[in-house]
Motif scaffolding. Sequence first.
Motif, PDB file in Angstrom:
ATOM      1  N   LEU A 107      78.479 -73.498  54.754  1.00 22.26           N
ATOM      2  CA  LEU A 107      79.297 -73.697  55.942  1.00 22.26           C
ATOM      3  C   LEU A 107      80.146 -72.438  56.179  1.00 22.26           C
ATOM      4  N   PHE A 108      80.111 -71.945  57.408  1.00 22.89           N
ATOM      5  CA  PHE A 108      80.879 -70.749  57.762  1.00 22.89           C
ATOM      6  C   PHE A 108      81.940 -71.087  58.813  1.00 22.89           C
ATOM      7  N   PHE A 109      83.022 -70.310  58.781  1.00 22.76           N
ATOM      8  CA  PHE A 109      84.134 -70.464  59.722  1.00 22.76           C
ATOM      9  C   PHE A 109      84.219 -69.178  60.534  1.00 22.76           C
ATOM     10  N   CYS A 110      84.290 -69.309  61.859  1.00 24.29           N
ATOM     11  CA  CYS A 110      84.402 -68.125  62.713  1.00 24.29           C
ATOM     12  C   CYS A 110      85.882 -67.742  62.817  1.00 24.29           C
ATOM     13  N   GLU A 111      86.199 -66.538  62.367  1.00 31.84           N
ATOM     14  CA  GLU A 111      87.598 -66.083  62.382  1.00 31.84           C
ATOM     15  C   GLU A 111      88.076 -65.823  63.818  1.00 31.84           C
ATOM     16  N   SER A 112      87.143 -65.656  64.758  1.00 37.36           N
ATOM     17  CA  SER A 112      87.550 -65.382  66.145  1.00 37.36           C
ATOM     18  C   SER A 112      87.846 -66.658  66.931  1.00 37.36           C
ATOM     19  N   CYS A 113      86.971 -67.689  66.812  1.00 35.70           N
ATOM     20  CA  CYS A 113      87.176 -68.882  67.658  1.00 35.70           C
ATOM     21  C   CYS A 113      87.368 -70.169  66.860  1.00 35.70           C
ATOM     22  N   SER A 114      87.312 -70.110  65.512  1.00 39.32           N
ATOM     23  CA  SER A 114      87.510 -71.263  64.614  1.00 39.32           C
ATOM     24  C   SER A 114      86.332 -72.247  64.566  1.00 39.32           C
ATOM     25  N   HIS A 115      85.204 -71.889  65.161  1.00 42.12           N
ATOM     26  CA  HIS A 115      84.061 -72.811  65.112  1.00 42.12           C
ATOM     27  C   HIS A 115      83.477 -72.865  63.695  1.00 42.12           C
ATOM     28  N   VAL A 116      83.213 -74.089  63.209  1.00 40.99           N
ATOM     29  CA  VAL A 116      82.666 -74.303  61.864  1.00 40.99           C
ATOM     30  C   VAL A 116      81.186 -74.637  61.995  1.00 40.99           C
ATOM     31  N   GLN A 117      80.345 -73.955  61.230  1.00 37.11           N
ATOM     32  CA  GLN A 117      78.907 -74.030  61.508  1.00 37.11           C
ATOM     33  C   GLN A 117      78.047 -73.672  60.305  1.00 37.11           C
ATOM     34  N   LEU A 118      76.786 -74.147  60.338  1.00 32.25           N
ATOM     35  CA  LEU A 118      75.778 -73.669  59.400  1.00 32.25           C
ATOM     36  C   LEU A 118      75.142 -72.428  60.020  1.00 32.25           C
ATOM     37  N   VAL A 119      74.765 -71.475  59.180  1.00 33.66           N
ATOM     38  CA  VAL A 119      74.139 -70.258  59.715  1.00 33.66           C
ATOM     39  C   VAL A 119      72.663 -70.158  59.331  1.00 33.66           C
ATOM     40  N   ASP A 120      72.237 -70.988  58.371  1.00 33.93           N
ATOM     41  CA  ASP A 120      70.821 -70.994  57.991  1.00 33.93           C
ATOM     42  C   ASP A 120      70.125 -72.070  58.812  1.00 33.93           C
ATOM     43  N   VAL A 173      85.236 -85.385  59.791  1.00 30.14           N
ATOM     44  CA  VAL A 173      84.535 -84.902  58.592  1.00 30.14           C
ATOM     45  C   VAL A 173      85.572 -84.537  57.528  1.00 30.14           C
ATOM     46  N   PHE A 174      86.620 -83.852  57.967  1.00 32.17           N
ATOM     47  CA  PHE A 174      87.665 -83.371  57.060  1.00 32.17           C
ATOM     48  C   PHE A 174      88.525 -84.521  56.532  1.00 32.17           C
ATOM     49  N   GLN A 175      89.024 -85.354  57.444  1.00 30.71           N
ATOM     50  CA  GLN A 175      89.937 -86.430  57.026  1.00 30.71           C
ATOM     51  C   GLN A 175      89.221 -87.534  56.243  1.00 30.71           C
ATOM     52  N   GLY A 176      87.962 -87.812  56.604  1.00 26.71           N
ATOM     53  CA  GLY A 176      87.229 -88.901  55.958  1.00 26.71           C
ATOM     54  C   GLY A 176      86.368 -88.438  54.799  1.00 26.71           C
ATOM     55  N   THR A 177      86.472 -87.154  54.408  1.00 32.15           N
ATOM     56  CA  THR A 177      85.618 -86.563  53.361  1.00 32.15           C
ATOM     57  C   THR A 177      84.136 -86.850  53.625  1.00 32.15           C
ATOM     58  N   LEU A 178      83.705 -86.681  54.872  1.00 33.68           N
ATOM     59  CA  LEU A 178      82.311 -86.960  55.233  1.00 33.68           C
ATOM     60  C   LEU A 178      81.448 -85.723  54.942  1.00 33.68           C
ATOM     61  N   PHE A 179      81.630 -85.124  53.753  1.00 33.63           N
ATOM     62  CA  PHE A 179      80.919 -83.872  53.497  1.00 33.63           C
ATOM     63  C   PHE A 179      79.409 -84.065  53.508  1.00 33.63           C
ATOM     64  N   ASP A 180      78.958 -85.308  53.219  1.00 37.81           N
ATOM     65  CA  ASP A 180      77.509 -85.541  53.160  1.00 37.81           C
ATOM     66  C   ASP A 180      76.878 -85.624  54.553  1.00 37.81           C
ATOM     67  N   THR A 181      77.694 -85.556  55.617  1.00 39.23           N
ATOM     68  CA  THR A 181      77.089 -85.419  56.956  1.00 39.23           C
ATOM     69  C   THR A 181      76.704 -83.952  57.219  1.00 39.23           C
ATOM     70  N   ILE A 182      76.992 -83.092  56.241  1.00 37.37           N
ATOM     71  CA  ILE A 182      76.561 -81.692  56.375  1.00 37.37           C
ATOM     72  C   ILE A 182      75.121 -81.593  55.891  1.00 37.37           C
ATOM     73  N   TYR A 183      74.195 -81.511  56.821  1.00 37.29           N
ATOM     74  CA  TYR A 183      72.799 -81.238  56.477  1.00 37.29           C
ATOM     75  C   TYR A 183      72.152 -80.472  57.616  1.00 37.29           C
ATOM     76  N   THR A 209      70.757 -87.314  50.938  1.00 36.14           N
ATOM     77  CA  THR A 209      70.089 -86.110  50.432  1.00 36.14           C
ATOM     78  C   THR A 209      71.122 -85.061  50.030  1.00 36.14           C
ATOM     79  N   THR A 210      72.126 -84.862  50.890  1.00 39.20           N
ATOM     80  CA  THR A 210      73.189 -83.908  50.574  1.00 39.20           C
ATOM     81  C   THR A 210      74.000 -84.393  49.374  1.00 39.20           C
ATOM     82  N   LEU A 211      74.374 -85.665  49.406  1.00 42.87           N
ATOM     83  CA  LEU A 211      75.202 -86.218  48.331  1.00 42.87           C
ATOM     84  C   LEU A 211      74.495 -86.097  46.976  1.00 42.87           C
TER      85      LEU A 211
END
Length: 417
Positions: free
Chosen positions: A51-64, A212-222, A331-333
């Motif tokens: 997961l990457f964070f854009c320092e210019s606009c704050s968008h959080v994203q996958l790059v692969d 995602v952040f408040q609910g610890t939904l990290f496994d929705t990252i796929y 799968t992520t979890l």
Amino acid sequence: MPNLCRRRKSCRLCASVKMTQVLELCPTPPANAFVSKKFLSQSQPVFPLKLFFCESCSHVQLVDIVNPELLFKNYVYVSGTSPVFISHFHDYAETIIKSYVSNPEGQLVLDIGSNDGTLLKEFKKYGMRVLGVDPAQEISVKACNEGVETLNAFFTRKLAHQIRVDYGAAKVVTANNVFAHSDELIDITNGIHDLLAPDGVFVFEVSYLADVFQGTLFDTIYHEHLAYHSVKPLQHFFKKHGLEMIAAKRVKTHGGSLRGIVQLANGPREIDASIGAFIKEEADLGLHKASTLHSFGVRIGEIKEELRCVLKSLKEEGKTIGGFGAPAKATTLMHHFDIGPDIIDFIVDDSQLKQGLYSPGMHIPIIGSSAIYKKKPDVMLILAWNFSKSIMKDHREYLRRGGTFVVPLPKVEIFKL
Ligand SMILES: [Zn+2]
């Protein structure tokens, strides 16, 4: 064979190259790549999940970016099969028409990623002309057969121009999840801009970074979910493309989503106070800083340690463990928490489409949920943990017979009678 995965170097929204990695999860195969028995001997390719964070606009994203052909080729998700979604889309259409369309009769509504046309059917009830666009072939045919005209294609600016010629300008354009699933947001957004009527609105729903952040939904990252949106970067993005975001709302879909309303720049409506309120709340949560997302990773690491410790000691006591639910996010979890066949013997899932298959990467067999009474595992780890309450309610008998449920997130919890 086409490239299975490519990496983008710049932000998907603002094209800045000032990108900081904030979270690295263990590589996984595509989250929905369930395996049938005859392919078990073949190893599945895994792809980075960073997961990457854009320092210019704050968008959080996958790059692969995994080739969409690989992700969506066998896409079988059909929204109309779920009563929860039908009710959600009923309310969705009603709200949009009441708030933004004064005279719906005969006006065009376009849904990008329209699936089987469930949402469009709701708009049709108001006398609107409906048109869907969806790349999944079988689903498009199904929608057409049910009276929702659907173009079997990916939505592009070029297609938008053709639609404008053939059908006229759109009063409403909707896109749900597409805005999180596509790497081509600029072309899609330009297409929406060119297609909207002067007083038209674009409505989208995406899973919301704050949830995602408040609910610890990290496994929705796929890999299907390329973008983890928040209002501040989106507001900036739409402005750059001749549009303006005029309202935002949190909705319950997918564990917490953001609904945004957009019109042409300097359109007829005022910008609602919700936009400023969302941006302030995001800033208060620290979502516009890379350090906050680093701390999110630390929290996930702590949960991993705790859960592995619990499962390891259960195994050492000789307990048998099953998994409950095989959603994509498992799968992520399972990969990130390193929960494989050495810990879990089988997974139960009520979807007949998944029974008889094996979980992506880990290759754990998936069977029907009645197995928990036949195989009598000592412990069931709930992988579909957002449904923990209803699963434990439905299977109180398992608890009564001495079974134990372990819920992994948002914190590790153990339930027995
Ligand atoms: Zn950016």
